[in-house]
Design an enzyme around this catalytic site. Structure first.
Site, PDB file in Angstrom:
ATOM      1  N   ASP A   1       0.863  -1.183   0.000  1.00 25.31           N
ATOM      2  CA  ASP A   1       0.000   0.000   0.000  1.00 25.31           C
ATOM      3  C   ASP A   1       0.897   1.229   0.000  1.00 25.31           C
ATOM      4  O   ASP A   1       1.807   1.319   0.839  1.00 25.31           O
ATOM      5  CB  ASP A   1      -0.886   0.031   1.249  1.00 25.31           C
ATOM      6  CG  ASP A   1      -1.975  -1.032   1.230  1.00 25.31           C
ATOM      7  OD1 ASP A   1      -1.907  -1.952   0.399  1.00 25.31           O
ATOM      8  OD2 ASP A   1      -2.890  -0.928   2.071  1.00 25.31           O
TER       9      ASP A   1
ATOM     10  N   ASP B   1     -15.575  -3.330   0.610  1.00 29.46           N
ATOM     11  CA  ASP B   1     -14.945  -2.941   1.873  1.00 29.46           C
ATOM     12  C   ASP B   1     -16.066  -2.653   2.866  1.00 29.46           C
ATOM     13  O   ASP B   1     -16.838  -1.706   2.670  1.00 29.46           O
ATOM     14  CB  ASP B   1     -14.071  -1.705   1.653  1.00 29.46           C
ATOM     15  CG  ASP B   1     -13.026  -1.925   0.555  1.00 29.46           C
ATOM     16  OD1 ASP B   1     -12.482  -3.036   0.480  1.00 29.46           O
ATOM     17  OD2 ASP B   1     -12.774  -0.995  -0.234  1.00 29.46           O
TER      18      ASP B   1
HETATM   19  O1  LIG Z   1      -6.127  -1.019   1.620  1.00 26.20           O
HETATM   20  C1  LIG Z   1      -6.362  -0.159   2.482  1.00 26.20           C
HETATM   21  O2  LIG Z   1      -5.822  -0.185   3.606  1.00 26.20           O
HETATM   22  C2  LIG Z   1      -7.331   0.943   2.160  1.00 26.20           C
HETATM   23  C3  LIG Z   1      -7.632   1.847   3.152  1.00 26.20           C
HETATM   24  C4  LIG Z   1      -8.525   2.875   2.889  1.00 26.20           C
HETATM   25  C5  LIG Z   1      -9.088   2.976   1.642  1.00 26.20           C
HETATM   26  C6  LIG Z   1      -8.805   2.075   0.651  1.00 26.20           C
HETATM   27  C7  LIG Z   1      -7.923   1.036   0.877  1.00 26.20           C
HETATM   28  N1  LIG Z   1      -7.570   0.105  -0.057  1.00 26.20           N
HETATM   29  C8  LIG Z   1      -8.217  -0.294  -1.235  1.00 26.20           C
HETATM   30  O3  LIG Z   1      -8.467   0.802  -2.144  1.00 26.20           O
HETATM   31  C9  LIG Z   1      -9.498   0.403  -2.991  1.00 26.20           C
HETATM   32  C10 LIG Z   1     -10.608   1.416  -2.996  1.00 26.20           C
HETATM   33  O4  LIG Z   1     -10.227   2.549  -3.682  1.00 26.20           O
HETATM   34  P1  LIG Z   1     -11.363   3.382  -4.448  1.00 26.20           P
HETATM   35  O5  LIG Z   1     -12.469   3.517  -3.469  1.00 26.20           O
HETATM   36  O6  LIG Z   1     -11.729   2.540  -5.634  1.00 26.20           O
HETATM   37  O7  LIG Z   1     -10.699   4.657  -4.763  1.00 26.20           O
HETATM   38  C11 LIG Z   1     -10.082  -0.882  -2.467  1.00 26.20           C
HETATM   39  O8  LIG Z   1      -9.582  -1.988  -3.208  1.00 26.20           O
HETATM   40  C12 LIG Z   1      -9.576  -0.921  -1.044  1.00 26.20           C
HETATM   41  O9  LIG Z   1      -9.545  -2.229  -0.560  1.00 26.20           O
END
Ligand SMILES: O=C(O)c1ccccc1N[C@@H]1O[C@H](COP(=O)(O)O)[C@@H](O)[C@H]1O
EC number: 5.3.1.16
Length: 242
Positions: free
Chosen positions: A12, A131
């Site tokens: 990340d 999520d």
């Molecule tokens: O992976 C994380 O810790 C995380 C924390 C906060 C937000 C997103 C996170 N990860 C991943 O990002 C994508 C979502 O991004 P978007 O909403 O499409 O811009 C998703 O796969 C999360 O698991």
């Protein structure tokens, strides 16, 4: 359906650094240095997948697009790319990195017509990240509610979504063990493969997730446990190898 659990070590990226968060909350970062070095280390250790996330893009605090492209481009293994992929431009940039597939989070909650369109256009290069807190989906860096998990899952199934990455936000980054009940419930609600995310703390956790392969769990993302050296990736791959 594969018979063994796939493992996806996570990198990340926030502000150019490999980080881990607790519950996905901005400000809880622990930094682990160069994302490229981390990704190459997982590849050297035998990973077949890399789960690569642009956290700034997910939070709306900028992006790490060039760095993400550099890391994805340096990998000989499959890459799953997440974070901030919400429209044609960001999707085109993500796919152009050569990644195997992308995860859409917020877009699946806020722009469902666009997501249906790209699912039909790109097939299994598109996965949706579900999520959740309880059974409520969260988007925009997990800061906003985005509807009911099972209603959204039914809609995405009907649109042909190929795969789901299911994260229990309450577990993510906590080393408290995965939410096996959530994984079982999601597998019961869809016939599409599920990638588990959040909470893995031990080899026994991975073995417990591997027992769900016959139900439809295809893989597991592993983050904090690897960075905290609870076990090595080699040990994890061995634990799920049969
Ligand atoms: O992976 C994380 O810790 C995380 C924390 C906060 C937000 C997103 C996170 N990860 C991943 O990002 C994508 C979502 O991004 P978007 O909403 O499409 O811009 C998703 O796969 C999360 O698991």
């Amino acid at each position: 359906m594969p018979s063994k659990l796939e493992l996806l070590p996570a990198v990340d990226v926030r502000d150019g650094q490999a980080v881990r968060l607790v519950h996905g909350e901005s400000g809880t970062e622990t930094s682990y240095g160069s994302p490229l070095e981390a990704a190459l280390a997982w590849q050297r250790a035998g990973a077949e997948w890399l789960h690569l996330v642009d956290l700034d893009a997910a939070f709306g605090t900028g992006d790490n697009r060039a760095l993400i492209a550099e890391v994805a481009g340096a990998m000989d293994i499959k890459v799953e790319l997440s974070g901030g992929i919400r429209d044609d431009d960001t999707l085109a940039a993500a796919l152009a990195t050569g990644c195997t597939r992308v995860n859409l989070g917020t877009a699946a909650l806020e722009t469902p017509e666009w997501v249906a369109k790209v699912i039909s256009e790109f097939g299994d290069r598109i996965a949706v990240g579900l999520d959740v807190r309880g059974t409520t989906l969260r988007g925009r860096g997990w800061t906003r509610d985005g509807g009911d998990l099972y209603e959204t899952l039914a809609r995405l199934d009907s649109e042909g979504c190929a795969r789901y990455v299911v994260t229990d936000i309450a577990k993510d980054g906590t080393l408290q063990g995965p939410n096996l009940e959530l994984l079982r419930n999601v597998c019961a609600a869809t016939d599409r493969p599920v990638v588990a995310s959040g909470g893995v703390s031990s080899l026994d956790d991975l073995r417990a997730i591997a027992e769900l392969v016959p139900l439809g769990v295809e893989g597991s993302i592993v983050g904090k446990a690897l960075y905290a050296k609870a076990f090595t990736l080699e040990e994890a791959l061995e634990a799920v190898s049969s």
